[in-house]
Design an enzyme around this catalytic site. Sequence first.
Site, PDB file in Angstrom:
ATOM      1  N   ALA A 125      14.453  25.349 -22.386  1.00  0.00           N
ATOM      2  CA  ALA A 125      13.471  24.801 -23.003  1.00  0.00           C
ATOM      3  C   ALA A 125      13.927  23.213 -23.293  1.00  0.00           C
ATOM      4  CB  ALA A 125      12.861  25.236 -24.314  1.00  0.00           C
ATOM      5  N   GLU A 128       9.268  18.524 -24.204  1.00  0.00           N
ATOM      6  CA  GLU A 128       8.457  18.619 -25.551  1.00  0.00           C
ATOM      7  C   GLU A 128       7.047  17.721 -25.326  1.00  0.00           C
ATOM      8  OE1 GLU A 128      11.072  16.791 -28.366  1.00  0.00           O
ATOM      9  OE2 GLU A 128      12.545  18.434 -28.244  1.00  0.00           O
ATOM     10  N   GLY A 132       9.512  14.420 -21.346  1.00  0.00           N
ATOM     11  CA  GLY A 132       9.476  15.033 -20.002  1.00  0.00           C
ATOM     12  C   GLY A 132      10.699  14.586 -19.238  1.00  0.00           C
ATOM     13  N   ARG A 289      -0.521  28.591  22.607  1.00  0.00           N
ATOM     14  CA  ARG A 289       0.997  28.574  22.584  1.00  0.00           C
ATOM     15  C   ARG A 289       1.319  26.920  22.568  1.00  0.00           C
ATOM     16  NH1 ARG A 289       4.021  32.020  25.130  1.00  0.00           N
ATOM     17  NH2 ARG A 289       5.439  30.367  26.077  1.00  0.00           N
ATOM     18  N   GLU A 384      11.778  20.420 -12.682  1.00  0.00           N
ATOM     19  CA  GLU A 384      13.151  20.238 -12.480  1.00  0.00           C
ATOM     20  C   GLU A 384      13.379  18.646 -12.046  1.00  0.00           C
ATOM     21  OE1 GLU A 384      15.928  22.441 -12.171  1.00  0.00           O
ATOM     22  OE2 GLU A 384      14.677  22.915 -13.709  1.00  0.00           O
TER      23      GLU A 384
HETATM   24  C1  LIG Z   1       4.384  25.070 -14.336  1.00  0.00           C
HETATM   25  C2  LIG Z   1       5.576  24.329 -14.974  1.00  0.00           C
HETATM   26  C3  LIG Z   1       6.727  24.991 -15.527  1.00  0.00           C
HETATM   27  C4  LIG Z   1       7.719  24.189 -16.122  1.00  0.00           C
HETATM   28  N1  LIG Z   1       8.884  24.730 -16.684  1.00  0.00           N
HETATM   29  C5  LIG Z   1       9.758  24.128 -17.505  1.00  0.00           C
HETATM   30  C6  LIG Z   1      10.803  24.639 -17.952  1.00  0.00           C
HETATM   31  O1  LIG Z   1      11.101  25.919 -17.584  1.00  0.00           O
HETATM   32  N2  LIG Z   1      11.626  24.081 -19.090  1.00  0.00           N
HETATM   33  C7  LIG Z   1      11.188  22.702 -19.277  1.00  0.00           C
HETATM   34  O2  LIG Z   1      11.960  22.239 -19.973  1.00  0.00           O
HETATM   35  N3  LIG Z   1      10.298  22.013 -18.663  1.00  0.00           N
HETATM   36  C8  LIG Z   1       9.504  22.675 -17.745  1.00  0.00           C
HETATM   37  N4  LIG Z   1       8.413  22.106 -17.262  1.00  0.00           N
HETATM   38  C9  LIG Z   1       8.220  20.568 -17.460  1.00  0.00           C
HETATM   39  C10 LIG Z   1       8.513  19.660 -16.307  1.00  0.00           C
HETATM   40  O3  LIG Z   1      10.036  19.601 -16.125  1.00  0.00           O
HETATM   41  C11 LIG Z   1       8.196  18.354 -16.591  1.00  0.00           C
HETATM   42  O4  LIG Z   1       6.567  18.514 -16.657  1.00  0.00           O
HETATM   43  C12 LIG Z   1       8.564  17.185 -16.006  1.00  0.00           C
HETATM   44  O5  LIG Z   1       9.911  16.920 -16.172  1.00  0.00           O
HETATM   45  C13 LIG Z   1       7.857  15.812 -16.219  1.00  0.00           C
HETATM   46  O6  LIG Z   1       7.722  15.621 -17.337  1.00  0.00           O
HETATM   47  P1  LIG Z   1       6.394  15.091 -18.109  1.00  0.00           P
HETATM   48  O7  LIG Z   1       5.442  16.281 -18.038  1.00  0.00           O
HETATM   49  O8  LIG Z   1       6.458  14.766 -19.513  1.00  0.00           O
HETATM   50  O9  LIG Z   1       5.735  14.010 -17.279  1.00  0.00           O
HETATM   51  P2  LIG Z   1       6.275  12.490 -17.503  1.00  0.00           P
HETATM   52  O10 LIG Z   1       7.483  12.203 -17.748  1.00  0.00           O
HETATM   53  O11 LIG Z   1       5.208  11.877 -18.417  1.00  0.00           O
HETATM   54  O12 LIG Z   1       5.804  12.009 -16.218  1.00  0.00           O
HETATM   55  C14 LIG Z   1       4.438  11.803 -15.540  1.00  0.00           C
HETATM   56  C15 LIG Z   1       4.544  10.825 -14.449  1.00  0.00           C
HETATM   57  O13 LIG Z   1       5.224   9.690 -14.459  1.00  0.00           O
HETATM   58  C16 LIG Z   1       6.298   9.569 -13.488  1.00  0.00           C
HETATM   59  N5  LIG Z   1       7.480   8.944 -14.160  1.00  0.00           N
HETATM   60  C17 LIG Z   1       7.900   9.438 -15.212  1.00  0.00           C
HETATM   61  N6  LIG Z   1       8.942   8.275 -15.522  1.00  0.00           N
HETATM   62  C18 LIG Z   1       9.086   7.629 -14.594  1.00  0.00           C
HETATM   63  C19 LIG Z   1      10.305   6.598 -13.913  1.00  0.00           C
HETATM   64  N7  LIG Z   1      11.266   6.160 -14.896  1.00  0.00           N
HETATM   65  N8  LIG Z   1       9.803   6.311 -12.914  1.00  0.00           N
HETATM   66  C20 LIG Z   1       8.856   6.357 -12.032  1.00  0.00           C
HETATM   67  N9  LIG Z   1       7.962   7.475 -12.373  1.00  0.00           N
HETATM   68  C21 LIG Z   1       8.053   8.220 -13.441  1.00  0.00           C
HETATM   69  C22 LIG Z   1       6.514  11.212 -13.472  1.00  0.00           C
HETATM   70  O14 LIG Z   1       7.014  11.281 -12.059  1.00  0.00           O
HETATM   71  C23 LIG Z   1       4.954  11.779 -13.322  1.00  0.00           C
HETATM   72  O15 LIG Z   1       4.582  11.444 -12.189  1.00  0.00           O
HETATM   73  C24 LIG Z   1       7.445  22.806 -16.408  1.00  0.00           C
HETATM   74  C25 LIG Z   1       6.361  22.090 -16.187  1.00  0.00           C
HETATM   75  C26 LIG Z   1       5.430  22.847 -15.196  1.00  0.00           C
HETATM   76  C27 LIG Z   1       4.312  22.114 -14.891  1.00  0.00           C
END
Ligand SMILES: Cc1cc2nc3c(=O)[nH]c(=O)nc-3n(C[C@H](O)[C@H](O)[C@H](O)COP(=O)(O)OP(=O)(O)OC[C@H]3O[C@@H](n4cnc5c(N)ncnc54)[C@H](O)[C@@H]3O)c2cc1C
Length: 407
Positions: A125, A128, A132, A289, A384
């Site tokens: 986890a 938050e 992200g 094919r 990830e």
């Molecule tokens: C089904 C599912 C399972 C998950 N499982 C886990 C888990 O087991 N543990 C856990 O901790 N999390 C988990 N997550 C969370 C996931 O890792 C995050 O959603 C992800 O890291 C993106 O973070 P965010 O949602 O806050 O998006 P944001 O960081 O707000 O990003 C939103 C968009 O902005 C882009 N962006 C952000 N920063 C930049 C930058 N510096 N440059 C360019 N583009 C940028 C991102 O690429 C994305 O397109 C899960 C999410 C889902 C949907």
Amino acid sequence: MPISFEMSETTRLAQDYYRAMATDHLRPISRKYDTQEHDLPTEWVDWYWNHGRKGGPEDVGPSDGFIQVCVQTEELCWGDAGLYLRTPFAGLGGAAVGAAGTKEQKKRFLSVFHGDGGPAWGAMAITEPSAGSDSAAIQTTATRDGDDWILNGTKIFCTAGEGASQQEGGFVVAWATVDPTAGRGGIKAFVVPAGTPGMTLVGLENKLGIRASDTATLQFDDCRVPTANLLGSAEVKKRDAKASSGDKGFKGAMATFDASRPIVAAMAVGVGRAALDYVLEELDRQGVRIRYDAPPAELTALERDVMEMEAELQAARLLTWRAASMMNRGRPNSLEASMAKAKAGLAVTRITQKAVELLGPPGWSKKLLVEKWMRDAKINDIYEGTQQINQLIVARRILDYPSSMLR
Ligand SMILES: Cc1cc2nc3c(=O)[nH]c(=O)nc-3n(C[C@H](O)[C@H](O)[C@H](O)COP(=O)(O)OP(=O)(O)OC[C@H]3O[C@@H](n4cnc5c(N)ncnc54)[C@H](O)[C@@H]3O)c2cc1C
């Protein structure tokens, strides 16, 4: 360096074993748990725990350990990626303990997955509501109190969070800051065993794809864990301090991704292969094919599409295996892990969309699983590290820029 693209005999046996498992145990219930999102797939969980985890080839040599994990993952995700994520295993939490835990911690937390107790899950986890991609911005706190740490905060989108927080033997690795003024130097990972008072399952997500997987919101309210559950050292490196090689705090936690990103890439390859295999079978049924030896000018649009799908899949797989083989040899693989993850996320998204397109209306219909694979694909570009974040990591590593640059 000699390069071998041959699988070892053990890995090939593992491939057969998990392919049969996916065919016999995952595909038949794939649609059921795509529809019944929050139901525990008991027929799979019980079978895997009692039979599946014990039946594979045991003789894993040092050179094929991680490759074999990738092969296993590809096969099971060819079967069903959501059910794969619902499988009782140590998961991301286990990868964190493996990357940053001591020998004693590995034994204490991971032996349950080889034991005779009931099914257990591990989860990690980090994410938050306001952190992200920028995982250094997490606000969950850990406060020292004698021999314990007290955690407070909210974690969202935690894969396997329901099983890991509720089912005896499981655990959640929760990231928290022990010093909010220290930036990433204050971030530590704590193993919170299932059922620990103060860790509450608040809710489960309703998702577009990988719906069989449980994705939980967890609340930590004065959740007390012993200091022995901290992964790495409690020492806080201030923002401007150079991390020493022995620092297993934030760096140790980030090392989890070097191990897990190739696995996520292998998941993507598995889903992509499922879609491609179906397209090829359907073409075969229709007597079409693919002329691999035709001159480029004579290729049909369909032939070009299929060849491109195959090339994308193979490129993603080779990058995945390269990142995994570097893990096997104990070599730093952050660059290769992010390359594999970024490539495979794009490849699976394109391949599954193309499969739906090539199949026409049946591809869009719920009579087939192809539309499901298209929904299951995109997550590989999100968790990830998103596609964009992994591309940033690749660029930084190639250019040798620090993480403070190219943000
Ligand atoms: C089904 C599912 C399972 C998950 N499982 C886990 C888990 O087991 N543990 C856990 O901790 N999390 C988990 N997550 C969370 C996931 O890792 C995050 O959603 C992800 O890291 C993106 O973070 P965010 O949602 O806050 O998006 P944001 O960081 O707000 O990003 C939103 C968009 O902005 C882009 N962006 C952000 N920063 C930049 C930058 N510096 N440059 C360019 N583009 C940028 C991102 O690429 C994305 O397109 C899960 C999410 C889902 C949907």
